[in-house]
Design an enzyme around this catalytic site. Structure first.
Site, PDB file in Angstrom:
ATOM      1  N   ALA A 237       0.864  -1.179   0.000  1.00 59.52           N
ATOM      2  CA  ALA A 237       0.000   0.000   0.000  1.00 59.52           C
ATOM      3  C   ALA A 237       0.901   1.230   0.000  1.00 59.52           C
ATOM      4  O   ALA A 237       2.028   1.179   0.504  1.00 59.52           O
ATOM      5  CB  ALA A 237      -0.866  -0.005   1.244  1.00 59.52           C
TER       6      ALA A 237
ATOM      7  N   GLY B   8       0.586  -5.288   0.708  1.00 55.09           N
ATOM      8  CA  GLY B   8      -0.618  -5.440  -0.122  1.00 55.09           C
ATOM      9  C   GLY B   8      -0.351  -6.114  -1.460  1.00 55.09           C
ATOM     10  O   GLY B   8      -1.263  -6.687  -2.057  1.00 55.09           O
TER      11      GLY B   8
ATOM     12  N   GLU C 182      -0.341  -9.738  -0.735  1.00 59.84           N
ATOM     13  CA  GLU C 182      -1.735 -10.098  -0.441  1.00 59.84           C
ATOM     14  C   GLU C 182      -2.577 -10.120  -1.720  1.00 59.84           C
ATOM     15  O   GLU C 182      -3.436 -10.982  -1.892  1.00 59.84           O
ATOM     16  CB  GLU C 182      -2.305  -9.101   0.576  1.00 59.84           C
TER      17      GLU C 182
ATOM     18  N   GLU D 254       4.887  -5.137   6.917  1.00 57.49           N
ATOM     19  CA  GLU D 254       4.117  -4.111   7.647  1.00 57.49           C
ATOM     20  C   GLU D 254       4.602  -3.913   9.078  1.00 57.49           C
ATOM     21  O   GLU D 254       4.523  -2.807   9.618  1.00 57.49           O
ATOM     22  CB  GLU D 254       2.615  -4.468   7.675  1.00 57.49           C
TER      23      GLU D 254
HETATM   24  N1  COA Z   1       4.573   3.203  -0.613  1.00 59.73           N
HETATM   25  C1  COA Z   1       4.945   4.388  -1.153  1.00 59.73           C
HETATM   26  N2  COA Z   1       6.029   4.557  -1.915  1.00 59.73           N
HETATM   27  C2  COA Z   1       6.771   3.458  -2.169  1.00 59.73           C
HETATM   28  C3  COA Z   1       6.457   2.194  -1.644  1.00 59.73           C
HETATM   29  C4  COA Z   1       5.294   2.090  -0.838  1.00 59.73           C
HETATM   30  N3  COA Z   1       4.886   0.927  -0.325  1.00 59.73           N
HETATM   31  N4  COA Z   1       7.393   1.315  -2.051  1.00 59.73           N
HETATM   32  C5  COA Z   1       8.263   2.007  -2.807  1.00 59.73           C
HETATM   33  N5  COA Z   1       7.894   3.301  -2.889  1.00 59.73           N
HETATM   34  C6  COA Z   1       8.552   4.396  -3.625  1.00 59.73           C
HETATM   35  C7  COA Z   1       9.797   4.889  -2.905  1.00 59.73           C
HETATM   36  O1  COA Z   1       9.443   5.823  -1.875  1.00 59.73           O
HETATM   37  C8  COA Z   1      10.556   5.520  -4.047  1.00 59.73           C
HETATM   38  O2  COA Z   1       9.955   6.768  -4.347  1.00 59.73           O
HETATM   39  P1  COA Z   1      10.912   8.078  -4.582  1.00 59.73           P
HETATM   40  O3  COA Z   1      11.735   7.719  -5.779  1.00 59.73           O
HETATM   41  O4  COA Z   1       9.935   9.169  -4.848  1.00 59.73           O
HETATM   42  O5  COA Z   1      11.728   8.233  -3.356  1.00 59.73           O
HETATM   43  C9  COA Z   1      10.230   4.596  -5.213  1.00 59.73           C
HETATM   44  O6  COA Z   1       9.048   3.908  -4.860  1.00 59.73           O
HETATM   45  C10 COA Z   1      11.316   3.560  -5.482  1.00 59.73           C
HETATM   46  O7  COA Z   1      11.568   2.849  -4.285  1.00 59.73           O
HETATM   47  P2  COA Z   1      13.011   2.725  -3.601  1.00 59.73           P
HETATM   48  O8  COA Z   1      12.815   2.486  -2.132  1.00 59.73           O
HETATM   49  O9  COA Z   1      13.871   3.888  -3.988  1.00 59.73           O
HETATM   50  O10 COA Z   1      13.566   1.406  -4.324  1.00 59.73           O
HETATM   51  P3  COA Z   1      14.613   0.362  -3.735  1.00 59.73           P
HETATM   52  O11 COA Z   1      14.962  -0.554  -4.855  1.00 59.73           O
HETATM   53  O12 COA Z   1      15.718   1.047  -3.030  1.00 59.73           O
HETATM   54  O13 COA Z   1      13.802  -0.470  -2.609  1.00 59.73           O
HETATM   55  C11 COA Z   1      11.907  -1.683  -1.733  1.00 59.73           C
HETATM   56  C12 COA Z   1      12.728  -1.270  -2.981  1.00 59.73           C
HETATM   57  C13 COA Z   1      10.683  -2.412  -2.227  1.00 59.73           C
HETATM   58  C14 COA Z   1      12.757  -2.645  -0.858  1.00 59.73           C
HETATM   59  C15 COA Z   1      11.535  -0.407  -0.911  1.00 59.73           C
HETATM   60  O14 COA Z   1      10.951   0.527  -1.798  1.00 59.73           O
HETATM   61  C16 COA Z   1      10.549  -0.686   0.195  1.00 59.73           C
HETATM   62  O15 COA Z   1      10.936  -1.189   1.238  1.00 59.73           O
HETATM   63  N6  COA Z   1       9.259  -0.316  -0.010  1.00 59.73           N
HETATM   64  C17 COA Z   1       8.239  -0.403   0.991  1.00 59.73           C
HETATM   65  C18 COA Z   1       7.791  -1.826   1.158  1.00 59.73           C
HETATM   66  C19 COA Z   1       6.742  -1.945   2.268  1.00 59.73           C
HETATM   67  O16 COA Z   1       6.988  -1.696   3.427  1.00 59.73           O
HETATM   68  N7  COA Z   1       5.529  -2.343   1.852  1.00 59.73           N
HETATM   69  C20 COA Z   1       4.432  -2.554   2.748  1.00 59.73           C
HETATM   70  C21 COA Z   1       3.617  -1.336   2.861  1.00 59.73           C
HETATM   71  S1  COA Z   1       2.250  -1.635   3.934  1.00 59.73           S
END
Ligand code: COA
Length: 257
Positions: free
Chosen positions: A65, A110, A113, A133
């Site tokens: 999400a 999500g 899921e 989460e």
């Molecule tokens: N919500 C909002 N934005 C998200 C996102 C999320 N769940 N997952 C990734 N993004 C955004 C990042 O903020 C970034 O945006 P920006 O370029 O404006 O800063 C962009 O997507 C790229 O992500 P980034 O983190 O730079 O890529 P990465 O390869 O370094 O890392 C992940 C990839 C997936 C490991 C990391 O993005 C992450 O941990 N995301 C969240 C995962 C999460 O907790 N999901 C559950 C949510 S309930």
């Protein structure tokens, strides 16, 4: 009709819904959830579509999400958010056609899921799954605690939801989350091959498999057997059942209606 956060296209009997916010790793927003619901409704009303593929543009299937949304949620809004997400899963379950999650990259929170809400999951070899989460001080709200526990068992589901660790496609397959893994270079081709072959199967039998399994897992075993018997009987109301048997005996390919 064009959408802002998803792409939708139909080729023959196979429809593809592609999550399309690659710059945010397809993080789910309320707008995107609304558009996914619109597509699911459209698919349900189109008898020509026999299989739906869900996949993501870029590096992610869905990376969860959109975390920005969480900053604004109070308990009431959080309940609504979770209920809306659950409704998407119910819509997928209610479709009479197979819905395949083709997980091309990150399927987190999500996203994991959403994949589990589909009928089965194919993963690209570089896909990553997880329920992180807990690291945000919350829990899965899109069916994760329930579907993951049913798919991989209580202990593993707790370990994944409590540690929030990411797992690769190979581990996800070992755990039972993923049905098959394909090399990244040919991933969508392989998924489409299966989808096209499923699109040739009998519609009644396909719907009956989905219903018997989805509804049956929540029942006690005897009730599940009874459900299966009724679904089995229903198949014989369709000419497909006779055609399938006749084609086998005549050593030819069946032509289902
Ligand atoms: N919500 C909002 N934005 C998200 C996102 C999320 N769940 N997952 C990734 N993004 C955004 C990042 O903020 C970034 O945006 P920006 O370029 O404006 O800063 C962009 O997507 C790229 O992500 P980034 O983190 O730079 O890529 P990465 O390869 O370094 O890392 C992940 C990839 C997936 C490991 C990391 O993005 C992450 O941990 N995301 C969240 C995962 C999460 O907790 N999901 C559950 C949510 S309930």
């Amino acid at each position: 009709m064009s959408y802002k956060t998803v792409l939708f296209n139909v080729e023959g009997k196979v429809a593809t819904l592609t999550f399309n916010r690659p710059e945010k790793l397809n993080a789910l927003t309320p707008e995107m959830m609304g558009e996914i619901a619109e597509v699911l409704e459209k698919v349900g009303k189109d008898p020509k579509i026999r299989v739906l593929i869900m996949t993501g543009q870029g590096r992610a299937f869905i990376a969860g999400a959109d975390i920005k949304v969480f900053l604004k949620l109070d308990p009431l809004a959080a309940r609504r958010f979770s209920q809306t997400a659950h409704r998407l899963a119910f819509m997928i379950e209610e479709l009479e056609i197979p819905v395949i999650a083709c997980v091309n990259g990150f399927a987190l929170g999500g996203g994991c899921e959403m994949a589990m809400a589909c009928d089965f999951v194919y993963a690209s070899e570089d896909a990553k799954f997880g329920q992180p989460e807990i690291n945000l001080g919350i829990i899965p709200g899109f069916g994760g605690t329930q579907r993951l526990a049913r798919l991989v068992g209580k202990g593993l589901a707790k370990e994944l939801c409590l540690t929030g660790r990411l797992i690769d496609a190979a581990e996800a397959r070992t755990l039972g989350l993923v049905a098959q893994i394909f090399p990244a270079a040919v991933f969508m081709d392989e998924c489409l091959k299966v989808a096209r072959s499923l699109a040739q199967k009998g519609r009644v039998a396909v719907g009956a498999v989905k219903q018997a399994i989805d509804r049956g897992v929540d029942l006690y075993l005897r009730a599940g057997y009874a459900l299966e018997t009724e679904a089995f009987a229903r198949c014989f109301a369709s000419p497909d059942a006779k055609e399938g048997a006749a084609a086998f005996l005549e050593k030819r390919q069946p032509k289902f209606e």
